[in-house]
Design a protein around this motif. Structure first.
Motif, PDB file in Angstrom:
ATOM      1  N   ARG A  17       7.202  12.877  -6.332  1.00  0.00           N
ATOM      2  CA  ARG A  17       5.745  12.786  -5.768  1.00  0.00           C
ATOM      3  C   ARG A  17       4.770  12.465  -6.953  1.00  0.00           C
ATOM      4  NH1 ARG A  17       7.143  16.464  -1.857  1.00  0.00           N
ATOM      5  NH2 ARG A  17       5.882  18.077  -2.883  1.00  0.00           N
ATOM      6  N   ILE A  30      10.121   6.880  -2.200  1.00  0.00           N
ATOM      7  CA  ILE A  30       9.478   7.789  -1.169  1.00  0.00           C
ATOM      8  C   ILE A  30       9.001   7.421   0.026  1.00  0.00           C
ATOM      9  CG2 ILE A  30       7.341   9.330  -1.097  1.00  0.00           C
ATOM     10  CD1 ILE A  30       7.591   9.891  -4.202  1.00  0.00           C
ATOM     11  N   ASN A  33      12.196   6.856   1.856  1.00  0.00           N
ATOM     12  CA  ASN A  33      12.649   8.560   2.551  1.00  0.00           C
ATOM     13  C   ASN A  33      11.757   8.738   3.707  1.00  0.00           C
ATOM     14  OD1 ASN A  33      14.918   8.465   0.682  1.00  0.00           O
ATOM     15  ND2 ASN A  33      13.782   9.652  -0.833  1.00  0.00           N
ATOM     16  N   ARG A  34      10.488   8.693   3.645  1.00  0.00           N
ATOM     17  CA  ARG A  34       9.547   9.031   4.402  1.00  0.00           C
ATOM     18  C   ARG A  34       9.912   8.247   5.877  1.00  0.00           C
ATOM     19  NH1 ARG A  34       5.736  12.363   3.138  1.00  0.00           N
ATOM     20  NH2 ARG A  34       5.131  12.445   0.858  1.00  0.00           N
ATOM     21  N   SER A  62       4.395  11.165  14.245  1.00  0.00           N
ATOM     22  CA  SER A  62       3.800  11.666  12.735  1.00  0.00           C
ATOM     23  C   SER A  62       3.181  13.222  13.005  1.00  0.00           C
ATOM     24  CB  SER A  62       2.537  10.934  13.128  1.00  0.00           C
ATOM     25  OG  SER A  62       1.558  11.208  14.202  1.00  0.00           O
ATOM     26  N   ASP A  65       6.611  14.636  11.827  1.00  0.00           N
ATOM     27  CA  ASP A  65       6.802  14.511  10.461  1.00  0.00           C
ATOM     28  C   ASP A  65       5.911  15.312   9.473  1.00  0.00           C
ATOM     29  OD1 ASP A  65       8.213  12.956   8.559  1.00  0.00           O
ATOM     30  OD2 ASP A  65       6.637  11.653   8.276  1.00  0.00           O
ATOM     31  N   SER A  66       4.437  15.406   9.866  1.00  0.00           N
ATOM     32  CA  SER A  66       3.668  16.145   8.961  1.00  0.00           C
ATOM     33  C   SER A  66       3.906  17.705   9.111  1.00  0.00           C
ATOM     34  CB  SER A  66       2.353  15.949   9.712  1.00  0.00           C
ATOM     35  OG  SER A  66       1.793  14.812   9.453  1.00  0.00           O
ATOM     36  N   SER A  69       7.230  18.131   6.824  1.00  0.00           N
ATOM     37  CA  SER A  69       7.253  17.479   5.547  1.00  0.00           C
ATOM     38  C   SER A  69       7.661  18.174   4.338  1.00  0.00           C
ATOM     39  CB  SER A  69       6.013  16.590   5.351  1.00  0.00           C
ATOM     40  OG  SER A  69       5.008  17.722   4.966  1.00  0.00           O
TER      41      SER A  69
END
Length: 127
Positions: A17, A30, A33-34, A62, A65-66, A69
């Motif tokens: 990152r 990235i 991958n996300r 979302s 995912d957040s 993460s």
């Protein structure tokens, strides 16, 4: 599991990152991958998500995912000093709570199948 991945690779993910600020190749990796991790969440929670409108499904993915993460893992393990076991428990509780009261397009709460799956199989670090 996602949690196992983060335990092993978190420092490398943080380095990637950092490098992404200056390098398009890292940003692209990235992003891929996300996207793959979001697809994994959509597949994993398909029974619950299939009952939602496309916009609601996107909201749920979302949020999941957040919550799960690499950045959330870093925050929880460093700033909040949570162990992987504590984090797995927290994720399970949050995911259960998210689906327990999520309204579906029909106006009722989301599928209750999540209750048993989240509290049993998903508290071990899944998604």
């Amino acid at each position: 599991t996602r949690l196992d991945l983060y335990v092993q690779a978190s420092p490398l993910m943080a380095l990637a990152r950092c490098r992404a600020f200056d390098d398009d190749r890292w940003r692209e990796r990235i992003a891929r991958n996300r996207a793959a991790m979001a697809d994994q969440l959509h597949s994993c929670f398909a029974p619950e998500i299939d009952n939602l409108t496309p916009a609601e499904a996107a909201d749920v993915v979302s949020l999941l995912d957040s919550l799960t993460s690499p950045e959330a893992f870093d925050l929880m393990t460093t700033s909040h000093a949570r162990t992987p076991g504590q984090l797995a428990r927290s994720w399970g509780l949050a995911i259960h709570g998210l689906f327990a009261d999520w309204p579906t397009s029909s106006g009722s709460a989301a599928s209750r199948t999540t209750t048993s799956r989240t509290t049993t199989s998903r508290t071990d670090g899944h998604p």
